[in-house]
Scaffold this motif. Structure first.
Motif, PDB file in Angstrom:
ATOM      1  N   PRO A   1       0.819  -1.227   0.000  1.00 18.57           N
ATOM      2  CA  PRO A   1       0.000   0.000   0.000  1.00 18.57           C
ATOM      3  C   PRO A   1       0.848   1.270   0.000  1.00 18.57           C
ATOM      4  O   PRO A   1       0.542   2.229  -0.716  1.00 18.57           O
ATOM      5  CB  PRO A   1      -0.816  -0.137   1.296  1.00 18.57           C
ATOM      6  CG  PRO A   1      -0.893  -1.600   1.552  1.00 18.57           C
ATOM      7  CD  PRO A   1       0.427  -2.147   1.087  1.00 18.57           C
ATOM      8  N   GLU A   2       1.905   1.282   0.810  1.00 16.98           N
ATOM      9  CA  GLU A   2       2.773   2.465   0.855  1.00 16.98           C
ATOM     10  C   GLU A   2       3.478   2.678  -0.482  1.00 16.98           C
ATOM     11  O   GLU A   2       3.588   3.819  -0.960  1.00 16.98           O
ATOM     12  CB  GLU A   2       3.809   2.306   1.970  1.00 16.98           C
ATOM     13  CG  GLU A   2       4.734   3.506   2.115  1.00 16.98           C
ATOM     14  CD  GLU A   2       5.740   3.333   3.235  1.00 16.98           C
ATOM     15  OE1 GLU A   2       6.739   4.068   3.250  1.00 16.98           O
ATOM     16  OE2 GLU A   2       5.522   2.456   4.096  1.00 16.98           O
TER      17      GLU A   2
ATOM     18  N   GLY B   1       0.997   3.945  -2.925  1.00 13.68           N
ATOM     19  CA  GLY B   1       0.730   5.346  -2.581  1.00 13.68           C
ATOM     20  C   GLY B   1       1.819   6.272  -3.097  1.00 13.68           C
ATOM     21  O   GLY B   1       1.527   7.352  -3.608  1.00 13.68           O
ATOM     22  N   ASN B   2       3.064   5.836  -2.972  1.00 15.56           N
ATOM     23  CA  ASN B   2       4.187   6.649  -3.475  1.00 15.56           C
ATOM     24  C   ASN B   2       4.124   6.803  -4.990  1.00 15.56           C
ATOM     25  O   ASN B   2       4.393   7.887  -5.532  1.00 15.56           O
ATOM     26  CB  ASN B   2       5.518   6.006  -3.077  1.00 15.56           C
ATOM     27  CG  ASN B   2       5.778   6.081  -1.584  1.00 15.56           C
ATOM     28  OD1 ASN B   2       5.226   6.939  -0.901  1.00 15.56           O
ATOM     29  ND2 ASN B   2       6.602   5.183  -1.074  1.00 15.56           N
TER      30      ASN B   2
ATOM     31  N   GLN C   1       1.308   9.164  -5.810  1.00 19.41           N
ATOM     32  CA  GLN C   1       1.697  10.526  -5.436  1.00 19.41           C
ATOM     33  C   GLN C   1       2.644  11.115  -6.469  1.00 19.41           C
ATOM     34  O   GLN C   1       2.584  12.318  -6.782  1.00 19.41           O
ATOM     35  CB  GLN C   1       2.372  10.505  -4.061  1.00 19.41           C
ATOM     36  CG  GLN C   1       2.674  11.869  -3.484  1.00 19.41           C
ATOM     37  CD  GLN C   1       1.412  12.620  -3.079  1.00 19.41           C
ATOM     38  OE1 GLN C   1       0.481  12.014  -2.562  1.00 19.41           O
ATOM     39  NE2 GLN C   1       1.378  13.921  -3.316  1.00 19.41           N
TER      40      GLN C   1
END
Length: 437
Positions: A191-192, A195-196, A199
């Motif tokens: 997920p991180e 997300g990066n 972004q």
């Protein structure tokens, strides 16, 4: 896969195993957030940010963020994985261990016990290096003997605890415990990472650009997953014919079988070996606190995966070529020590078996070697493509993610293997139910 899980939950025994496995995974994720006593967490996070894309990125991915948090599970199961590989290699080299492996269940239990001791020993060595090496640089709030001993004991105990949890999942859960622990660590970072990516390439962009970026991101992920599945399931089947022979008054034999040779015979081991070796100088320099200039510093830049495929510094991609060569070499090396064509040819000869058109004995061994070399090359090329693609996107498009092709291979392979185990347990239960009726 969803249908298999749905059917498994209908069976009380399997439902209990799945819930037990889930509970153990929750414990692991909680443990990943508990810091080691006496550690300066802020310093370590700042230090790791400066190392981004270097030697420790993959290590943080397979520890599920435990490493960057410097939790009690920071070493995770990496010592166990290393010790398992060491024991597998030593089993080939040491006749006593090879004899143990052939002793059936008792021999495997003895090897498993030795593996546990080696795991604790490796965890002790790694935790000592981290506590002393990083402690001098500000890793510990107070660098003294008590804090160093506390950090070493905590990290070693955390690794041993995870090994125990993996074994409990194997015995009381759905099986494949150590691999499941590894996969949940990698998945926890997805997920991180996504997300990066969003972004960086989606949020704040023009609608058309954002949509195109989303399509490309998921297309690349899906394509790599499909490649891993094809590579994992690819098998070359060598037909084997067994001659007729008389036993008493009966004619037996005449059966047809096959020898399944997997295209990716060595699995993910070549990539892990290559990554470990190419990252080793970075590990040593980080533990030693080296940050100088000169020839050694330049070598580290070539070996740093964060510098590969960068158009502005294309010369450092020589390190990527070395990485590719190491993957191919270890694919052949690991296959050569785990697959013995001569032994298979001798066993076939003893059982009156032969490959159609190939004479028994050495010609059969030579034929198996020839086929094996061919399919290992295909498997090594497939592994290389999957392992290298993330570095290409990272270098060219600056796509910063902690997981790579290796992580994807591990995730897909373990999920497929676990689903097969669940299906086999369901099948066994159906047979038992049929017999009881």
């Amino acid at each position: 896969m969803l249908t298999t899980l749905k059917n498994a939950f209908k069976i009380k025994e399997l439902r209990e195993k799945i819930l037990f496995t889930f509970a153990m995974l929750v414990v692991i994720r909680i443990g990943s957030q508990l810091p080691v006593p006496g550690v300066n967490g802020e310093y370590f996070r700042n230090w790791f940010a400066a190392q981004s894309g270097g030697a420790f990125s993959f290590f943080d991915a397979i520890t599920g963020g435990s490493f960057i948090n410097m939790s009690i599970l920071a070493l995770n199961i990496s010592p166990y994985i290393t010790s398992s590989i060491i024991m597998q290699l030593l089993t080939i080299a040491i006749p006593k261990l090879e004899e143990m492996q052939r002793d059936g269940e008792d021999g495997r239990k003895k090897i498993a016990a030795i593996t546990r001791y080696v795991t604790v020993g490796l965890a002790l060595v790694q935790s000592t290096a981290m506590a002393i090496g990083f402690g001098r640089q500000g890793y510990l709030i107070q660098y003294n003997a008590l804090n160093v001993i506390c950090a070493i004991a905590t990290l070693t105990a955390g690794s041993a605890f995870l090994m125990w949890v993996g074994e409990r999942i194997t015995e009381n859960g759905i099986g494949n415990g150590i691999s499941i622990v590894l996969v949940i660590n990698i998945i926890s970072r997805l997920p991180e990472d996504l997300g990066n990516l969003f972004q960086q390439f989606v949020f704040g962009k023009a609608p058309a650009t954002a949509v195109l970026a989303v399509v490309i991101i998921f297309a690349v992920i899906i394509a790599m997953v499909v490649m891993v599945i094809i590579l994992n399931d690819g098998v070359r089947r060598i037909p084997v014919q067994y001659a007729n022979k008389v036993q008493g008054r009966k004619m037996v034999g005449g059966q047809t079988s096959n020898i399944p040779l997997k295209v990716n015979t060595a699995g993910v081991i070549p990539v892990i070996f290559a990554q470990s070796l190419i990252s080793l100088p970075g590990y040593i320099s980080s533990f030693a606190g080296y940050s100088g200039t000169g020839v050694w510093s330049e070598i580290l830049r070539y070996l740093n995966a964060g510098n590969w495929c960068n158009p502005s510094q294309i010369q450092y991609s020589v390190g990527l070529l070395l990485y590719i060569a190491m993957i191919i070499f270890f694919a052949y090396f690991y296959t050569s020590i785990t697959f013995n064509p001569l032994m298979i040819a001798d066993n076939m000869k003893k059982q009156s078996g032969f490959i159609p058109g190939i004479r028994p004995g050495k010609p059969t061994s030579d034929y198996l070697n020839k086929v094996l070399n061919y399919i290992v090359f295909i498997g090594a090329i497939g592994l290389t493509i999957i392992a290298v693609l993330p570095y290409v996107f990272s270098g060219v498009f600056k796509a910063s993610v902690s997981f790579g092709g290796t992580s994807l291979i591990i995730i897909v392979s373990v999920i497929l293997e676990t689903m097969k185990q669940v299906e086999s347990q369901m099948l066994v239960r159906n047979y038992k139910g049929f017999l009881e009726k």
